[in-house]
Design a protein around this motif. Structure first.
Motif, PDB file in Angstrom:
ATOM      1  N   THR A   1      -6.370   4.470  -1.320  1.00  4.63           N
ATOM      2  CA  THR A   1      -5.174   3.884  -0.716  1.00  4.63           C
ATOM      3  C   THR A   1      -5.010   4.326   0.730  1.00  4.63           C
ATOM      4  O   THR A   1      -4.681   3.516   1.611  1.00  4.63           O
ATOM      5  CB  THR A   1      -3.929   4.278  -1.526  1.00  4.63           C
ATOM      6  N   ALA A   2      -5.244   5.626   0.991  1.00  6.57           N
ATOM      7  CA  ALA A   2      -5.157   6.111   2.376  1.00  6.57           C
ATOM      8  C   ALA A   2      -6.197   5.426   3.259  1.00  6.57           C
ATOM      9  O   ALA A   2      -5.912   5.066   4.414  1.00  6.57           O
ATOM     10  CB  ALA A   2      -5.340   7.626   2.407  1.00  6.57           C
TER      11      ALA A   2
ATOM     12  N   LEU B   1       0.829  -1.207   0.000  1.00  4.84           N
ATOM     13  CA  LEU B   1       0.000   0.000   0.000  1.00  4.84           C
ATOM     14  C   LEU B   1       0.867   1.262   0.000  1.00  4.84           C
ATOM     15  O   LEU B   1       0.555   2.228  -0.702  1.00  4.84           O
ATOM     16  CB  LEU B   1      -0.931  -0.006   1.213  1.00  4.84           C
ATOM     17  N   HIS B   2       1.948   1.254   0.744  1.00  2.78           N
ATOM     18  CA  HIS B   2       2.830   2.424   0.758  1.00  2.78           C
ATOM     19  C   HIS B   2       3.543   2.589  -0.589  1.00  2.78           C
ATOM     20  O   HIS B   2       3.787   3.717  -1.028  1.00  2.78           O
ATOM     21  CB  HIS B   2       3.845   2.297   1.885  1.00  2.78           C
TER      22      HIS B   2
ATOM     23  N   LYS C   1       1.077   4.203  -2.831  1.00  2.81           N
ATOM     24  CA  LYS C   1       0.920   5.604  -2.444  1.00  2.81           C
ATOM     25  C   LYS C   1       2.061   6.450  -2.990  1.00  2.81           C
ATOM     26  O   LYS C   1       1.852   7.564  -3.495  1.00  2.81           O
ATOM     27  CB  LYS C   1       0.861   5.700  -0.922  1.00  2.81           C
ATOM     28  N   ARG C   2       3.288   5.943  -2.932  1.00  2.00           N
ATOM     29  CA  ARG C   2       4.429   6.656  -3.489  1.00  2.00           C
ATOM     30  C   ARG C   2       4.298   6.826  -4.998  1.00  2.00           C
ATOM     31  O   ARG C   2       4.601   7.891  -5.551  1.00  2.00           O
ATOM     32  CB  ARG C   2       5.725   5.908  -3.169  1.00  2.00           C
TER      33      ARG C   2
ATOM     34  N   TYR D   1      -7.710   7.387  -6.337  1.00  3.08           N
ATOM     35  CA  TYR D   1      -6.881   6.253  -5.905  1.00  3.08           C
ATOM     36  C   TYR D   1      -6.083   6.605  -4.657  1.00  3.08           C
ATOM     37  O   TYR D   1      -5.853   5.735  -3.794  1.00  3.08           O
ATOM     38  CB  TYR D   1      -5.939   5.839  -7.035  1.00  3.08           C
ATOM     39  N   ARG D   2      -5.639   7.843  -4.546  1.00  2.00           N
ATOM     40  CA  ARG D   2      -4.923   8.250  -3.332  1.00  2.00           C
ATOM     41  C   ARG D   2      -5.834   8.155  -2.114  1.00  2.00           C
ATOM     42  O   ARG D   2      -5.412   7.680  -1.048  1.00  2.00           O
ATOM     43  CB  ARG D   2      -4.405   9.679  -3.474  1.00  2.00           C
ATOM     44  N   ASP D   3      -7.091   8.610  -2.254  1.00  2.00           N
ATOM     45  CA  ASP D   3      -8.029   8.529  -1.132  1.00  2.00           C
ATOM     46  C   ASP D   3      -8.318   7.074  -0.762  1.00  2.00           C
ATOM     47  O   ASP D   3      -8.369   6.724   0.420  1.00  2.00           O
ATOM     48  CB  ASP D   3      -9.332   9.250  -1.493  1.00  2.00           C
TER      49      ASP D   3
END
Length: 358
Positions: free
Chosen positions: A271-272, A210-211, A214-215, A267-269
């Motif tokens: 993933t967070a 997941l990190h 995110k990167r 996708y960022r939301d």
């Protein structure tokens, strides 16, 4: 893992516009040239820019470099086509932020094209020059991303041959932006698979995955957000070398960039949120483990107390009021064990009644 910062640069204090070779890059570029008009296309060998024919009225010249040209090639291009030294320096020092630099004799565009290589996200630096009758494209990667555009140009379909060099610039920019769609599709499938796996059987490896995603989304956003603004700048009416008819097509590319940024933000939301769900599930799992251990400890506390009392082994003293009478009882040992079992069962029943075991 995608690198968030990758840039080649000169030593601090170097004079602006200095061209210097970088290790492993000199001589790596393969150059092709196409001269075309509304009727035909002609591939030309590119040994030296001065050897290229001058486009006549209605002809356009497209020069493409696959790989970063060495300083000699950049200097020859700059001298022949009037390219600004600062723009050539940006070509040599890759990793630039997407931008548009208008000069008197041409426009200079820097873009980053996302692509997946063995499942890892990479940003390919692409530099574009637009003149009155020529386009120069410089792509750092090993694979030509404009093969489909070249095929369309050679087949004569569409509007590429009918319009000027600015329309070719639009086609190249549109290709670069659209390369983000398959990357986002792959990332979306990965996120969806991780979401299902997280709800069914979470494990420690998921946090690293997941990190990493995110990167990669941060890297995509850093490249495509300024690309959207760049395309909006190209639609300005006061820019030279761009015809008003091309603005409509650039507007469509701008819409693609906006849509891609919306997907990146979504996708960022997600993933967070998945990271929060993972941490919550791990915390909930830890709470379950601690609840079980607490129940076991609580049950054994009175049993330990009883065993400690009867384990003191004092000698029986019939003349003392404080002597332990159970020491001489024939059935004292089984009676105490049964009492301890009864206490444990009673405590379990009490915990179940109050819902502490759920």
């Amino acid at each position: 893992m995608a690198r968030l910062f990758k840039k080649r640069y000169h030593r601090p204090g170097t004079a602006p516009g200095t061209l210097a070779a970088h290790a492993g890059r000199e001589g790596a570029a393969q150059a092709t040239a196409i001269l075309y008009d509304a009727r035909k296309t002609r591939s030309l060998p590119l040994r030296h820019p001065k050897a290229l024919p001058v486009p006549t009225l209605g002809e356009q010249l497209w020069i493409h470099f696959q790989g970063t040209p060495d300083p000699r090639q950049l200097d020859e291009l700059g001298s022949h086509f009037g390219l600004h030294p600062l723009a050539l320096e940006d070509v040599a020092n890759t990793g630039q932020r997407p931008k548009l630099d208008p000069y008197e004799e041409n426009l200079f565009v820097v873009l980053g094209m996302p692509e997946l290589v063995n499942g890892e996200l990479h940003i390919v630096d692409i530099n574009l020059f637009l003149g009155a009758d020529f386009v120069i494209s410089i792509c750092e990667g090993a694979t030509d991303p404009f093969a489909e555009v070249r095929k369309r140009l050679e087949n004569g379909g569409g509007r590429l041959r009918q319009r000027g060099a600015d329309f070719l610039l639009y086609a190249l920019i549109d290709t670069i932006v659209d390369h983000a769609y398959p990357v986002l599709e792959a990332l979306g499938e990965t996120i969806e698979a991780l979401e299902i796996e997280l709800l069914e059987r979470p494990h420690r490896d998921m946090l690293g995955k997941l990190h990493t995603i995110k990167r990669e989304l941060i890297l995509l956003r850093r490249q495509l957000w300024p690309a959207r603004d760049l395309i909006a700048q190209l639609m300005r009416a006061d820019l030279a070398f761009l015809q008003s008819e091309t603005h409509s097509y650039l507007r469509d590319t701008h819409d693609h960039a906006v849509q891609i940024i919306d997907l990146i933000e979504s996708y960022r939301d997600i993933t967070a949120s998945l990271i929060d769900v993972y941490l919550s599930s791990m915390s909930h799992r830890l709470n379950d483990i601690m609840r079980v251990l607490t129940v076991i400890t609580t049950i054994f506390m009175p049993l330990t107390l009883i065993a400690g009392i009867y384990g003191m082994n004092f000698v029986a003293n019939e003349h003392s009021w404080w002597a332990m009478p159970e020491i001489r009882t024939p059935y004292g040992y089984p009676v105490v064990l049964l009492a301890m079992v009864a206490i444990a069962v009673g405590m379990l029943a009490l915990f179940r009644r109050y819902g502490w075991l759920k």
